[in-house]
Scaffold this active site. Structure first.
Site, mmCIF file in Angstrom:
data_model
loop_
_atom_site.group_PDB
_atom_site.id
_atom_site.type_symbol
_atom_site.label_atom_id
_atom_site.label_comp_id
_atom_site.label_asym_id
_atom_site.label_seq_id
_atom_site.Cartn_x
_atom_site.Cartn_y
_atom_site.Cartn_z
ATOM 1 N N LYS A 25 54.497 48.390 4.792
ATOM 2 C CA LYS A 25 54.436 49.591 4.069
ATOM 3 C C LYS A 25 55.334 50.147 2.935
ATOM 4 O O LYS A 25 54.615 50.645 1.963
ATOM 5 C CB LYS A 25 54.455 50.805 5.459
ATOM 6 C CG LYS A 25 54.707 52.231 4.637
ATOM 7 C CD LYS A 25 55.249 53.027 5.857
ATOM 8 C CE LYS A 25 55.380 54.491 5.288
ATOM 9 N NZ LYS A 25 56.674 54.653 4.422
ATOM 10 N N ASN A 26 56.489 49.914 3.215
ATOM 11 C CA ASN A 26 57.729 50.179 1.979
ATOM 12 C C ASN A 26 57.143 49.444 0.650
ATOM 13 O O ASN A 26 57.287 49.828 -0.360
ATOM 14 C CB ASN A 26 58.757 50.055 2.720
ATOM 15 C CG ASN A 26 59.422 51.039 3.523
ATOM 16 O OD1 ASN A 26 58.697 52.021 3.699
ATOM 17 N ND2 ASN A 26 60.198 50.769 4.464
ATOM 18 N N CYS A 120 58.589 61.978 5.793
ATOM 19 C CA CYS A 120 59.433 62.281 6.903
ATOM 20 C C CYS A 120 60.613 63.222 6.484
ATOM 21 O O CYS A 120 61.013 62.943 5.075
ATOM 22 C CB CYS A 120 60.023 61.008 7.607
ATOM 23 S SG CYS A 120 58.562 59.861 8.329
ATOM 24 N N ARG A 125 66.580 65.297 0.100
ATOM 25 C CA ARG A 125 66.215 64.121 -0.648
ATOM 26 C C ARG A 125 66.435 64.386 -2.035
ATOM 27 O O ARG A 125 65.425 64.703 -2.813
ATOM 28 C CB ARG A 125 64.775 63.844 -0.333
ATOM 29 C CG ARG A 125 64.430 63.435 1.108
ATOM 30 C CD ARG A 125 62.796 63.177 1.119
ATOM 31 N NE ARG A 125 62.329 62.827 2.432
ATOM 32 C CZ ARG A 125 62.399 61.516 2.889
ATOM 33 N NH1 ARG A 125 62.915 60.422 2.316
ATOM 34 N NH2 ARG A 125 61.978 61.391 4.213
ATOM 35 N N ASP A 310 65.634 52.282 9.256
ATOM 36 C CA ASP A 310 64.029 52.507 9.840
ATOM 37 C C ASP A 310 63.907 52.018 11.077
ATOM 38 O O ASP A 310 63.179 52.101 11.877
ATOM 39 C CB ASP A 310 63.072 52.005 9.142
ATOM 40 C CG ASP A 310 62.670 52.955 7.703
ATOM 41 O OD1 ASP A 310 63.378 54.035 7.602
ATOM 42 O OD2 ASP A 310 61.899 52.436 6.906
ATOM 43 N N ARG A 402 50.857 56.977 9.871
ATOM 44 C CA ARG A 402 51.047 57.188 8.348
ATOM 45 C C ARG A 402 51.646 55.371 7.983
ATOM 46 O O ARG A 402 51.486 55.019 7.049
ATOM 47 C CB ARG A 402 52.236 57.998 8.055
ATOM 48 C CG ARG A 402 51.759 59.413 7.574
ATOM 49 C CD ARG A 402 53.076 60.177 7.414
ATOM 50 N NE ARG A 402 53.769 59.554 6.234
ATOM 51 C CZ ARG A 402 55.030 59.208 6.478
ATOM 52 N NH1 ARG A 402 55.657 59.581 7.496
ATOM 53 N NH2 ARG A 402 55.648 58.622 5.450
#
Length: 429
Positions: A25-26, A120, A125, A310, A402
């Site tokens: 995903k990343n 998330c 951020r 993560d 997601r």
């Protein structure tokens, strides 16, 4: 009235069998915006079939990119006709990775207008380091009205030093610099596998990037990038999640389509706790020997090659039933222990002191009604449910969708008892 979804997880089964890991995903959410920099068609393979990827493709289509869906894990993207540097805010607010549009659009148009990203919530951020690298390359940035606006007559290579390691800022610096004039040097760069995968993709398309995966990345700007075919790396975090799930249920699981060196830090903590781990060419086996006694451990979540943030909630969940006192320190995000209250509902004995969680092992967890407070916490709740006695109901599972492809199906295939149900909004308690 809306239909919403929950997961029902019944504990007590040892996971046993084989799992094939999906694309990362990343990496996907960094490589997809990079296609904006390419003149020609990019065929991206091994894309995970998840909501964040579908959302990013929708963002690109909204910018007038041509997307051809070859199959659920392969797309062809042609951004030749993209004529807008203002992605739709209703879409960008829904995911953190949308911040990468800033670097990609700046590199292509020398300007952008982007809403702050969503995703998330682990606290604030800040994008100050992103802005710092854009300004160093010659862009004027205005974020005074809640939308980030950038303009540059031209982009020039720069020497960029980050005060702290930031994956997002490193990715944006790479995206903005590949077509800039001159050479950009990024010091204190993030070294995560998906940063390296982005650099490999761009180099495959004609970029000149050296040093990805080290503290210093050097990018020599080129005039243009060409299309090509590229396969995304396997997902380190999905693989790590199944590794911990196998250990937590005292099972025996072999993971395929992995890069073992990306998983060594995760495996090392499991081995320290008494779990057996075997690495092969492109697979890894995790199992618990009959009658094995576990040991409490301590760990710190740090940027790569440290233990991944993560993977922090999943390992904490595993430690809830390990005898003795274990500790987990969060070294990346300021507020990533929000999920702990959900584990407490299941009988876990955890106290949080700032960025430190202290876990006193209990004999077992008990099924309860919990929620996924974020993507990785949602994965941890599934692991907790598989460990627990009785049934666990997990709400807000859109977080899980997601970032994990066919997640519950993969668990079911190796013995997990998981059911997805739909309920009316008024029954969603």
């Amino acid at each position: 009235m809306y239909l919403l979804e929950k997961l029902l997880v019944k504990g007590g089964n040892k996971l046993h069998g084989d799992v094939t890991i999906s694309g990362a995903k990343n990496a996907a959410v960094a490589i997809l915006p990079a296609c904006l920099l390419v003149h020609g068609t990019c065929r991206i393979e091994n894309l995970p079939d998840i909501k964040d990827v579908k959302l990013f493709l929708k963002i690109l289509e909204n910018l007038n990119a041509k997307i051809d869906y070859i199959d659920k894990n392969t797309v062809e993207i042609d951004c030749t006709e993209v004529d807008s540097y203002e992605p739709l805010s209703d879409l960008t607010r829904r995911m953190r990775g949308s911040s990468y549009l800033m670097g990609a659009l700046l590199g292509r148009f020398h300007k952008f207008k982007v809403d702050p990203p969503g995703g998330c919530d682990f606290g604030t951020r800040p994008i100050d380091m992103h802005i710092k690298c854009f300004e160093a390359m010659g862009a004027d940035i205005d974020s005074s009205r809640g939308i980030v606006v950038a303009n540059a007559d031209e982009l020039n290579g720069a020497h960029i030093f980050f005060d702290i390691v930031s994956v997002g800022a490193t990715v944006n610096a790479i995206l903005a610099s590949v077509l800039a004039k001159g050479t950009t040097i990024i010091e204190s760069a993030a070294k995560e596998p998906h940063v390296v995968d982005l650099a490999n993709f761009l180099n495959h398309c004609g970029a000149q990037i050296r040093g990805a995966g080290t503290d210093t990345i050097k990018i020599k700007g080129v005039d243009s990038l060409h299309g090509g075919t590229y396969a995304i790396i396997p997902d380190q975090i999905e693989a790590g999640t199944f590794m911990i799930a196998a250990a937590a249920t005292r099972g025996d699981v072999t993971l395929h389509n992995v890069i073992p060196r990306h998983l060594e830090i995760i495996g090392s903590k499991l081995i320290e706790a008494g779990v057996s781990v075997e690495y092969m060419t492109d697979s890894v086996r995790v199992w618990v020997e009959e009658g094995k006694k576990f040991k409490n451990i301590n760990f710190i979540a740090l940027p790569y090659p440290g233990y991944p943030t993560d993977m922090q909630p999943q390992l904490v969940t595993f430690l809830t039933t390990i005898p003795g006192t274990s500790t987990a320190r969060e070294g990346v995000w300021e507020d990533r222990f929000r999920y702990v209250n959900q584990l407490k509902r299941m009988g876990a004995n955890i106290r949080v002191e700032g960025k430190l969680a202290i876990i006193d092992g209990v004999e077992s967890l008990t099924g309860a009604n919990v929620k996924a407070t974020d993507l990785r916490a949602g994965a941890a709740m599934i692991i907790a449910g598989l460990m627990a006695e009785g049934t666990t109901e997990i709400r807000d599972i859109y977080h899980i969708d997601r970032g994990y492809e066919n997640f519950e199906d993969k668990f079911i295939a190796i013995g997990g008892d998981i059911q997805r149900i739909q309920v009316l909004e008024e029954e969603y308690i």
